[in-house]
Motif scaffolding. Structure first.
Motif, PDB file in Angstrom:
ATOM      1  N   TYR A  23      -9.240   1.247   0.881  1.00  0.00           N
ATOM      2  CA  TYR A  23     -10.376   1.216   0.470  1.00  0.00           C
ATOM      3  C   TYR A  23     -11.281   2.176   1.672  1.00  0.00           C
ATOM      4  CZ  TYR A  23     -11.852  -3.118   1.089  1.00  0.00           C
ATOM      5  OH  TYR A  23     -12.869  -4.490   1.403  1.00  0.00           O
ATOM      6  N   GLN A  24     -10.419   1.111   2.779  1.00  0.00           N
ATOM      7  CA  GLN A  24     -11.080   1.213   3.798  1.00  0.00           C
ATOM      8  C   GLN A  24     -10.275   1.580   4.839  1.00  0.00           C
ATOM      9  OE1 GLN A  24     -10.986  -3.099   5.729  1.00  0.00           O
ATOM     10  NE2 GLN A  24     -13.604  -2.898   4.615  1.00  0.00           N
ATOM     11  N   CYS A  85      -1.623  -2.893   7.437  1.00  0.00           N
ATOM     12  CA  CYS A  85      -1.528  -3.763   6.374  1.00  0.00           C
ATOM     13  C   CYS A  85       0.558  -3.741   5.651  1.00  0.00           C
ATOM     14  CB  CYS A  85      -2.609  -3.456   4.706  1.00  0.00           C
ATOM     15  SG  CYS A  85      -1.715  -5.078   3.701  1.00  0.00           S
ATOM     16  N   ILE A  86       1.188  -4.552   6.030  1.00  0.00           N
ATOM     17  CA  ILE A  86       2.014  -4.812   6.031  1.00  0.00           C
ATOM     18  C   ILE A  86       2.489  -5.274   4.758  1.00  0.00           C
ATOM     19  CG2 ILE A  86       4.283  -5.440   6.783  1.00  0.00           C
ATOM     20  CD1 ILE A  86       3.557  -3.079   7.987  1.00  0.00           C
ATOM     21  N   LYS A  87       3.092  -4.696   3.528  1.00  0.00           N
ATOM     22  CA  LYS A  87       3.507  -5.693   2.247  1.00  0.00           C
ATOM     23  C   LYS A  87       4.900  -5.689   1.999  1.00  0.00           C
ATOM     24  CE  LYS A  87      -0.272  -4.344  -0.213  1.00  0.00           C
ATOM     25  NZ  LYS A  87      -1.086  -3.905  -1.636  1.00  0.00           N
ATOM     26  N   ILE A  88       5.201  -7.072   1.982  1.00  0.00           N
ATOM     27  CA  ILE A  88       7.089  -7.030   1.647  1.00  0.00           C
ATOM     28  C   ILE A  88       7.267  -7.916   0.371  1.00  0.00           C
ATOM     29  CG2 ILE A  88       8.958  -8.312   2.796  1.00  0.00           C
ATOM     30  CD1 ILE A  88       7.884  -8.732   5.433  1.00  0.00           C
ATOM     31  N   PHE A  89       7.945  -7.101  -0.694  1.00  0.00           N
ATOM     32  CA  PHE A  89       8.034  -7.897  -1.687  1.00  0.00           C
ATOM     33  C   PHE A  89       9.502  -8.650  -2.003  1.00  0.00           C
ATOM     34  CE2 PHE A  89       4.970  -4.477  -2.080  1.00  0.00           C
ATOM     35  CZ  PHE A  89       4.018  -4.668  -3.207  1.00  0.00           C
TER      36      PHE A  89
END
Length: 158
Positions: A23-24, A85-89
């Motif tokens: 959202y930012q 923002c890094i996402k690791i699943f």
């Protein structure tokens, strides 16, 4: 939809999957656990010299666990620092992610907290042990499938 950083990562053939923006307006790429050490070093060289926070969450009960890294590019005379923002699943059966302690030292306690609450193992972390729960605690308290023992006694609040 690719952002500026995803375009840069694609140009240098660094494996990722763009997830869009929050959202930012912060770009969110997804990275596989095995590609994370290489990408972390590349991001540090690119200028992301500050790990603002690292956290984890349980996506769905019985599903994947996610580890999230918020990186910031700190420069002199910058009005608005660049963020990512890094996402690791990872699967909950074998939740292993390489630690980035050797790139950003500030990940030390944050990765330990994610280990303590969710059971995500950060490989090559120098001191991966419980930080909030006692060593005798069995299980991972913030997982959505965690069963709370019924032998705890409620204390009176007076």
């Amino acid at each position: 939809m690719q952002g500026r950083l995803s375009t840069w990562l694609t140009r240098y053939e660094l494996a990722h999957r763009p997830l869009g923006f929050d959202y930012q307006g912060v770009e969110i790429p997804q990275v596989k656990a095995e590609d994370w050490p290489c990408l972390a070093v590349a991001l540090f060289v690119y200028g992301f010299n500050y790990l603002r926070s690292q956290c984890a969450y349980d996506v769905v009960p019985g599903g994947y666990l996610a580890s999230v890294y918020h990186l910031t590019k700190i420069e002199d005379n910058a009005d608005q620092p660049e963020e990512i923002c890094i996402k690791i699943f990872v699967s909950r059966k074998n939740p292993r992610i390489p630690s980035v302690f050797w790139v950003w030292k500030s990940s030390d306690f944050q990765e330990r907290e994610s280990y303590d609450m969710f059971g995500i193992i950060y490989d090559s972390h120098p001191g991966l042990k419980r930080i909030l729960m006692p060593e005798s605690r069995i299980g991972w308290p913030l997982r959505k499938d965690c069963v709370i023992p019924d032998f705890y006694e409620l204390q009176d609040a007076y």
